[in-house]
Motif scaffolding. Sequence first.
Motif, PDB file in Angstrom:
ATOM      1  N   VAL A   1      34.661  -0.625  -4.324  1.00 25.72           N
ATOM      2  CA  VAL A   1      33.706  -0.430  -5.416  1.00 25.72           C
ATOM      3  C   VAL A   1      32.415   0.207  -4.889  1.00 25.72           C
ATOM      4  N   ALA A   2      31.935  -0.253  -3.732  1.00 24.52           N
ATOM      5  CA  ALA A   2      30.679   0.262  -3.173  1.00 24.52           C
ATOM      6  C   ALA A   2      30.789   1.733  -2.793  1.00 24.52           C
ATOM      7  N   VAL A   3      31.875   2.122  -2.156  1.00 23.78           N
ATOM      8  CA  VAL A   3      32.053   3.522  -1.767  1.00 23.78           C
ATOM      9  C   VAL A   3      32.176   4.387  -3.021  1.00 23.78           C
ATOM     10  N   ALA A   4      32.942   3.910  -3.976  1.00 23.40           N
ATOM     11  CA  ALA A   4      33.112   4.681  -5.210  1.00 23.40           C
ATOM     12  C   ALA A   4      31.806   4.804  -5.986  1.00 23.40           C
ATOM     13  N   ALA A   5      30.923   3.824  -5.868  1.00 28.88           N
ATOM     14  CA  ALA A   5      29.634   3.891  -6.567  1.00 28.88           C
ATOM     15  C   ALA A   5      28.749   4.988  -5.988  1.00 28.88           C
TER      16      ALA A   5
ATOM     17  N   PHE B   1      16.226   8.998 -18.922  1.00 27.41           N
ATOM     18  CA  PHE B   1      15.735   9.992 -17.957  1.00 27.41           C
ATOM     19  C   PHE B   1      16.816  10.141 -16.896  1.00 27.41           C
ATOM     20  N   LEU B   2      17.719  11.054 -17.119  1.00 24.51           N
ATOM     21  CA  LEU B   2      18.946  11.135 -16.330  1.00 24.51           C
ATOM     22  C   LEU B   2      18.707  11.211 -14.818  1.00 24.51           C
ATOM     23  N   LEU B   3      17.896  12.153 -14.363  1.00 29.71           N
ATOM     24  CA  LEU B   3      17.726  12.326 -12.917  1.00 29.71           C
ATOM     25  C   LEU B   3      17.090  11.103 -12.245  1.00 29.71           C
ATOM     26  N   PRO B   4      15.969  10.579 -12.745  1.00 28.47           N
ATOM     27  CA  PRO B   4      15.426   9.369 -12.108  1.00 28.47           C
ATOM     28  C   PRO B   4      16.400   8.192 -12.181  1.00 28.47           C
ATOM     29  N   GLY B   5      17.129   8.105 -13.276  1.00 28.36           N
ATOM     30  CA  GLY B   5      18.116   7.038 -13.410  1.00 28.36           C
ATOM     31  C   GLY B   5      19.229   7.172 -12.396  1.00 28.36           C
ATOM     32  N   MET B   6      19.694   8.412 -12.203  1.00 33.93           N
ATOM     33  CA  MET B   6      20.744   8.646 -11.207  1.00 33.93           C
ATOM     34  C   MET B   6      20.252   8.303  -9.804  1.00 33.93           C
ATOM     35  N   LEU B   7      19.014   8.664  -9.513  1.00 31.96           N
ATOM     36  CA  LEU B   7      18.445   8.336  -8.195  1.00 31.96           C
ATOM     37  C   LEU B   7      18.321   6.829  -8.013  1.00 31.96           C
ATOM     38  N   ALA B   8      17.886   6.122  -9.052  1.00 33.82           N
ATOM     39  CA  ALA B   8      17.763   4.666  -8.974  1.00 33.82           C
ATOM     40  C   ALA B   8      19.130   4.030  -8.733  1.00 33.82           C
ATOM     41  N   TRP B   9      20.135   4.494  -9.462  1.00 32.12           N
ATOM     42  CA  TRP B   9      21.478   3.943  -9.288  1.00 32.12           C
ATOM     43  C   TRP B   9      22.044   4.296  -7.917  1.00 32.12           C
ATOM     44  N   LEU B  10      21.711   5.455  -7.396  1.00 31.50           N
ATOM     45  CA  LEU B  10      22.150   5.821  -6.054  1.00 31.50           C
ATOM     46  C   LEU B  10      21.536   4.883  -5.010  1.00 31.50           C
ATOM     47  N   VAL B  11      20.264   4.569  -5.171  1.00 29.60           N
ATOM     48  CA  VAL B  11      19.603   3.640  -4.240  1.00 29.60           C
ATOM     49  C   VAL B  11      20.273   2.271  -4.288  1.00 29.60           C
ATOM     50  N   VAL B  12      20.540   1.769  -5.489  1.00 28.44           N
ATOM     51  CA  VAL B  12      21.206   0.468  -5.618  1.00 28.44           C
ATOM     52  C   VAL B  12      22.608   0.534  -5.003  1.00 28.44           C
ATOM     53  N   SER B  13      23.314   1.617  -5.234  1.00 29.34           N
ATOM     54  CA  SER B  13      24.670   1.764  -4.709  1.00 29.34           C
ATOM     55  C   SER B  13      24.690   1.826  -3.184  1.00 29.34           C
ATOM     56  N   VAL B  14      23.746   2.548  -2.606  1.00 28.87           N
ATOM     57  CA  VAL B  14      23.661   2.627  -1.140  1.00 28.87           C
ATOM     58  C   VAL B  14      23.298   1.261  -0.570  1.00 28.87           C
ATOM     59  N   TRP B  15      22.380   0.553  -1.218  1.00 31.99           N
ATOM     60  CA  TRP B  15      22.015  -0.805  -0.785  1.00 31.99           C
ATOM     61  C   TRP B  15      23.245  -1.713  -0.830  1.00 31.99           C
ATOM     62  N   PHE B  16      24.019  -1.632  -1.919  1.00 29.67           N
ATOM     63  CA  PHE B  16      25.230  -2.423  -2.077  1.00 29.67           C
ATOM     64  C   PHE B  16      26.219  -2.114  -0.950  1.00 29.67           C
ATOM     65  N   LEU B  17      26.439  -0.840  -0.687  1.00 29.69           N
ATOM     66  CA  LEU B  17      27.337  -0.423   0.389  1.00 29.69           C
ATOM     67  C   LEU B  17      26.861  -0.948   1.740  1.00 29.69           C
ATOM     68  N   TYR B  18      25.564  -0.848   2.006  1.00 29.36           N
ATOM     69  CA  TYR B  18      24.987  -1.354   3.258  1.00 29.36           C
ATOM     70  C   TYR B  18      25.281  -2.840   3.422  1.00 29.36           C
ATOM     71  N   ARG B  19      25.054  -3.617   2.367  1.00 28.88           N
ATOM     72  CA  ARG B  19      25.263  -5.067   2.452  1.00 28.88           C
ATOM     73  C   ARG B  19      26.731  -5.403   2.721  1.00 28.88           C
ATOM     74  N   ILE B  20      27.631  -4.674   2.094  1.00 27.90           N
ATOM     75  CA  ILE B  20      29.051  -4.952   2.299  1.00 27.90           C
ATOM     76  C   ILE B  20      29.458  -4.590   3.726  1.00 27.90           C
ATOM     77  N   VAL B  21      29.036  -3.440   4.215  1.00 28.14           N
ATOM     78  CA  VAL B  21      29.380  -3.039   5.588  1.00 28.14           C
ATOM     79  C   VAL B  21      28.762  -3.996   6.600  1.00 28.14           C
ATOM     80  N   LYS B  22      27.522  -4.396   6.384  1.00 31.70           N
ATOM     81  CA  LYS B  22      26.874  -5.351   7.293  1.00 31.70           C
ATOM     82  C   LYS B  22      27.667  -6.656   7.338  1.00 31.70           C
ATOM     83  N   GLY B  23      28.095  -7.144   6.189  1.00 30.71           N
ATOM     84  CA  GLY B  23      28.892  -8.371   6.151  1.00 30.71           C
ATOM     85  C   GLY B  23      30.225  -8.208   6.861  1.00 30.71           C
TER      86      GLY B  23
END
Length: 132
Positions: A35-39, A98-120
Amino acid sequence: MKPDSESVLVESADSETAQSLKSVGWLSYILHLIVAVAAVVPSAQPSIALLLVALVIDLVKRGDAVGTWQASHFSWRIRTVLWAAFWYLITLPLFLFFLLPGMLAWLVVSVWFLYRIVKGMVRMNDSKPVGS
């Protein structure tokens, strides 16, 4: 000195329990990772059902890990999913209006999610607890 059969059985049972918990942990981490990679990859979003399955597994098996180093992994994954859901919901209006800022916000959350899963996963591979 030869150990008695009762202590060998307890040690064996503990090892079997530890191995079973580790297997459940790996299954959960892999589902989260998919899920994290796909996000992070555009238009590759798998069903949220995978994330819910992993969350239910963690919630059900969490009690079995109490008192072990693996308990931190169950809490880590549960907190990761809940915080990611919170941040996705908070940034949803931004994404919708606001599509672009929203996409950037979701990208940040997705990268954070991926980081946490890989760290675990790295900590799990080392048979160590994971912390905040």
